[in-house]
Design a protein around this motif. Structure first.
Motif, short mmCIF file in Angstrom:
data_model
loop_
_atom_site.label_atom_id
_atom_site.label_comp_id
_atom_site.label_asym_id
_atom_site.label_seq_id
_atom_site.Cartn_x
_atom_site.Cartn_y
_atom_site.Cartn_z
N GLN A 96 19.27 35.75 36.14
CA GLN A 96 19.00 37.03 35.53
C GLN A 96 20.09 37.82 35.97
N ARG A 97 20.98 37.67 36.81
CA ARG A 97 22.23 38.46 37.32
C ARG A 97 23.16 38.16 36.58
N ARG A 98 23.35 38.94 35.49
CA ARG A 98 24.53 38.68 34.75
C ARG A 98 25.93 39.14 35.16
N ASP A 99 25.60 40.06 36.24
CA ASP A 99 27.00 40.38 36.82
C ASP A 99 27.72 39.48 37.60
N LEU A 100 26.69 38.83 38.53
CA LEU A 100 27.12 37.73 39.34
C LEU A 100 27.73 36.77 38.41
N LEU A 101 27.14 36.31 37.27
CA LEU A 101 27.53 35.18 36.51
C LEU A 101 28.77 35.41 35.78
N PHE A 102 29.24 36.84 35.58
CA PHE A 102 30.29 37.11 34.86
C PHE A 102 31.53 36.92 36.33
N TRP A 103 31.34 37.68 37.35
CA TRP A 103 32.40 37.36 38.36
C TRP A 103 32.38 36.00 38.72
N THR A 104 31.48 35.12 38.74
CA THR A 104 31.71 33.70 39.43
C THR A 104 32.29 32.92 38.42
N LEU A 105 31.79 33.07 36.93
CA LEU A 105 32.03 32.17 35.81
C LEU A 105 33.26 32.52 34.77
N MET A 106 33.03 33.74 34.50
CA MET A 106 33.76 34.37 33.36
C MET A 106 35.09 34.89 33.91
N PHE A 107 35.03 35.56 35.01
CA PHE A 107 36.32 36.04 35.69
C PHE A 107 37.50 34.92 35.94
N PRO A 108 36.88 33.87 36.58
CA PRO A 108 37.99 32.68 36.96
C PRO A 108 38.60 32.22 35.56
N LEU A 109 37.87 32.11 34.35
CA LEU A 109 38.20 31.66 33.29
C LEU A 109 39.05 32.53 32.43
N ILE A 110 39.01 33.92 32.56
CA ILE A 110 39.84 35.07 31.92
C ILE A 110 41.07 35.11 32.62
N LEU A 111 41.03 34.77 34.22
CA LEU A 111 42.06 34.95 34.99
C LEU A 111 43.01 33.52 34.66
N GLY A 112 42.22 32.52 34.44
CA GLY A 112 42.79 31.18 34.11
C GLY A 112 43.75 31.38 32.69
N TRP A 113 43.20 32.21 31.94
CA TRP A 113 44.13 32.38 30.66
C TRP A 113 45.28 32.94 31.16
N PHE A 114 45.48 34.24 31.88
CA PHE A 114 46.40 34.82 32.62
C PHE A 114 47.38 34.09 33.03
N PHE A 115 46.66 32.94 33.91
CA PHE A 115 47.63 32.09 34.64
C PHE A 115 48.34 31.00 33.44
N GLN A 116 47.61 30.63 32.64
CA GLN A 116 48.20 29.70 31.68
C GLN A 116 49.47 30.40 30.87
N ALA A 117 49.12 31.87 30.73
CA ALA A 117 50.23 32.50 29.93
C ALA A 117 51.49 32.67 30.76
N ALA A 118 51.09 32.96 32.01
CA ALA A 118 52.32 33.19 32.86
C ALA A 118 52.99 32.06 33.33
N PHE A 119 52.02 31.17 33.80
CA PHE A 119 52.80 29.89 34.71
C PHE A 119 52.74 28.51 33.65
N GLY A 120 52.44 28.78 32.23
CA GLY A 120 52.45 27.73 31.42
C GLY A 120 53.81 26.95 31.31
N ASN A 121 54.85 27.92 31.28
CA ASN A 121 56.08 27.35 31.15
C ASN A 121 57.11 27.28 32.47
N ILE A 122 56.35 27.51 33.60
CA ILE A 122 57.10 27.67 35.03
C ILE A 122 57.55 26.20 35.17
N ASP A 123 57.26 25.14 34.81
CA ASP A 123 57.55 23.92 35.19
C ASP A 123 58.89 23.49 34.28
N ASN A 124 59.35 24.39 33.49
CA ASN A 124 60.41 24.26 32.50
C ASN A 124 61.56 25.12 32.99
#
Lengths: 394, 377
Positions: free
Chosen positions: B15-43
């Protein structure tokens, strides 16, 4: 004064979380500052090379000495793990292995006389090393063929003499200055995280404390007019924000080498424009928020996220076009872009001022938009509050 | 009893949606930023052709030089394209980064102007040196009266390549490492579940704690059931995060999935006991405990290399033991080792450190909670 004292108390209570953001900014800026160089000219011998010389003859050693004079030698343990780590984390650029029977095979003209090289795949590295190594060995081979009577030490000496001839290298006279401007721009860009997050956390924490229903209703009943109350609150928040800005700018001024120049002034002006948008945005969001979680969400998703997609933490040229398009909707993008314009220009001509003015105007527009939205919402909120109160009394 | 406690704890935690947000959604959202920023870094260092300005009189030497320069390639890709320009245009092109360098040709010499110390510029200088050295050697041989056969001359002008690419090249996959640090951080955010559990178990911190203290059940059983429930939720979240990164963001995890699961499980458990440790030892309000935990996690991520590898290298050089105490670093490094290393010896060291950390924190929690008594209960 009572409001001001209460604000000071709230900030003091939350000093550790605010200081931690400052600390993260200080650490990252400090790491960036290592890119400053005292060398006024370009140094092209800064490639890092690791050589595993197993050759039992003289050629391996003499080739190693030549390569060491052209690059920076990095010593590693002789195992696959050390090699992989060093290449992956950029501790070395090239790894050259000279086999035990290399001299023997080379002098016999065997096709087996080859050297193994490892670099990051797809990089320029192999071509650079190829040019140097092949030049050395081909010179030695040519000398050996045209003077078969000469001994190896003499041939090696002649090779070394021949390779001392180098082309004239004209370093751009503005290299050191360009390097400083670029590194300083990266450091000022980090204000998009440190300054923004500190100001937002501070303002939001203060607002959240004053916006708690019981506190707000108590304050409405206090013998203090709303104008006076808001005035004290506004002045306090402005003072907090200005002190934060001053601390960050002073720190940046110190780590960028305390250079009093027009460029430093432009970086400071650019930071001040970004500061305006940061304060306006913080006030808008803080005013709307009712839960403490908002601070962490905005800090870690909006502020940190916009730094990732706007070129603060990763150079702008690595970002795909659609990411840049999204980033354009954040003030951070225009702040970073303005700093890049300052860093890339040595002569501040009319085209620079035209470009910079556009960015400055966009930042000011962001700030004005945030303030206007904030005022409208505040007005609506006040009307709603009084109508609810009237209904309750009735 | 255990099943009952476990089942109801699961319901409460879900029932703790705030904890579910921080432990599941937050890494996924941050992952999008990582993908945007580091997606081309190997090139970033990948070979692309660049222009080189040629300034000066069109001498035969210049065309010979241009031909040789054009022949430099990397795995079939030509690296440089010579372009003749006026001096002013070349200077401007250099300043704007449109050319890698400028070669000036005069009667006396060939010189090179550059404004950067990157690999293309080093290659341009190496090429100029090579050209001049070849010219000098040829002149030297001719001057001494030695004869050079046509075959020798041809061989000299088209040098033999003595380098052979090593078959065991490392893959250039910097993006994966940044995502590994993000998974390390996501694992550590699980401290929020541990914190929540601990607060709910202690009578001086919550009403639920008072209720728990009164039930006719062993405290160890209650604690174990709560931890198992939190672990179940959090471990599933971490698996979802890893799966999402792998399938959507195309992060390469290699093929040793059995070990990846072990590391994810150990990382999740470490976070839970870390949360309990913070709740037990920090005598500050819950909100501040959460803030301290979040700040601590960000700091551990910074030192594990999430914002660049330099802090991590610096610690590895001067305070290497700290890397063994930093769970974010242990988790991200373990993923990296599982992806790249043939031998897993160093991975086992990391695994041992994760187990030792978990054991220490569990012991600390056990010692704190086993004798907890409440005077006014």
């Amino acid at each position: 004064m009572s409001i001001f004292k209460a604000m000071l108390y709230i900030i003091k209570k939350n000093r550790w979380s605010l200081l931690l953001i400052v600390l993260i900014n200080v650490v990252i800026s400090g790491f960036n500052a290592r890119n400053f160089t005292d060398n006024p000219t370009l140094d092209l011998t800064n490639s890092k090379i690791t050589i595993y010389n197993h050759d039992q003859g003289d050629i391996g050693q003499s080739l190693s000495d030549y390569l060491a004079s052209q690059s920076t030698l990095v010593t590693l343990a002789d195992n696959q793990k050390a090699r992989d780590d060093a290449l992956y984390f950029g501790k070395t650029d090239y790894i050259l292995t000279i086999p035990a029977d290399f001299s023997e095979n080379f002098l016999l003209g065997n096709m087996d006389a080859t050297l193994a090289v490892q670099t990051q795949p797809g990089s320029f590295g192999t071509s650079f090393l190829e040019t140097r190594v092949n030049q050395y060995l081909n010179t030695l081979q040519t000398l050996n063929e045209v003077q078969p009577e000469e001994t190896l030490p003499v041939l090696l000496k002649q090779t070394a003499e021949n390779l001392k001839i180098t082309g004239t290298l004209v370093s751009d006279s503005t290299y050191a200055e360009n390097n400083w401007r670029q590194t300083a721009a990266n450091i000022y860009n980090l204000l998009a995280y440190g300054l923004f997050a500190t100001i937002f956390s501070g303002i939001a924490t203060i607002y959240l404390s004053f916006n708690r229903p019981e506190i707000r209703e108590r304050n409405r009943l206090a013998p203090l007019s709303a104008k006076n109350f808001n005035g004290q609150l506004g002045k306090g928040l402005l003072l907090f924000s200005l002190v934060t800005l001053l601390v960050f700018l002073t720190y940046n001024f110190v780590i960028t080498g305390m250079v009093f120049s027009f460029t430093t002034l432009l970086f400071c002006l650019s930071s001040c424009l970004f500061f305006l948008t940061a304060v306006a945005f913080s006030q808008l969001i803080a005013q709307l928020s009712k839960r403490d979680m908002v601070i962490t969400i905005v800090n870690n998703i909006y502020i940190l996220g916009s730094c990732f997609i706007s070129g603060v933490l990763v150079p702008m040229e690595y970002l795909p076009g659609f990411v840049k398009n999204i980033a354009m909707f954040t003030p951070t993008y225009w702040f970073v872009d303005l700093n890049s314009q300052i860093a890339e220009t040595s002569q501040y001509d009319s085209s620079f001022y035209q470009g910079a003015t556009v960015n400055a105007l966009i930042l000011i527009t962001f700030a004005i938009a945030f303030v206007v939205i904030s005022r409208v919402l505040q007005k609506e909120k006040n009307q709603q509050f009084w109508s609810t109160l009237k209904n309750k009394v009735a | 009893m255990f099943q009952h406690l476990y089942r109801f704890r699961l319901k409460i935690l879900l029932q703790r949606r705030d904890l579910l947000f921080w432990t599941l959604m937050f890494p996924l959202i941050l992952g999008w930023f990582f993908q945007a920023a580091f997606g081309n870094i190997d090139n970033a260092e990948v070979v692309t052709a660049s222009d080189v300005a040629f300034v000066g009189q069109a001498a035969p030497e210049e065309s010979q030089f241009a031909k040789a320069l054009s022949s430099i390639d990397n795995q079939g890709t030509a690296l440089f394209k010579p372009v003749s320009m006026s001096e002013k245009a070349a200077q401007q092109a250099l300043e704007e980064g449109e050319v890698s360098g400028i070669y000036y040709f005069s009667d006396q010499e060939i010189s090179l102007q550059i404004n950067s110390d990157q690999t293309p510029q080093k290659l341009l200088q190496a090429f100029l040196d090579q050209f001049l050295q070849q010219q000098n050697l040829l002149a030297q041989i001719t001057a001494t009266g030695q004869t050079v056969s046509d075959e020798q001359l041809a061989k000299f002008l088209e040098p033999t390549n003595y380098l052979q690419t090593d078959g065991e090249l490392s893959a250039n996959d910097q993006k994966s490492f940044y995502f590994f640090t993000l998974i390390g951080m996501a694992c550590m955010l699980g401290f929020l579940w541990g914190l929540k559990n601990s607060v709910d178990e202690q009578a001086d911190k919550s009403a639920r704690g008072i209720r728990f203290s009164l039930i006719p059940a062993n405290k160890l059983l209650v604690n174990t059931a709560n931890t198992c429930a939190a672990f179940t939720i959090f471990f599933v979240e971490i698996l979802l995060v890893i799966g999402f990164f792998n399938l959507v963001y195309q992060v390469n995890f290699g093929s040793r999935w059995q070990w990846i699961l072990v590391v994810a499980a150990l990382g999740s458990y470490n976070a839970l006991v870390l949360g309990a440790f913070l709740a037990n030892r920090l005598k500050i309000p819950l909100l501040q405990q959460e803030n301290v935990g979040l700040a601590f996690t960000m700091l551990m991520s910074l030192f594990a290399g999430m914002f660049g590898s330099y802090p991590r290298d610096l610690i590895a050089e001067y305070l290497p033991f700290l890397n063994y105490l930093n769970p974010v670093n242990l988790i991200s490094e373990s993923f990296y080792q599982l992806l790249y290393y043939q031998s897993l010896d160093s991975f086992y060291v990391n695994l041992f450190c994760l187990i030792a950390l978990a054991a220490l924190l569990s012991l600390s929690e056990f010692l704190f909670e086993r004798r907890a008594q409440y005077e006014y209960l």
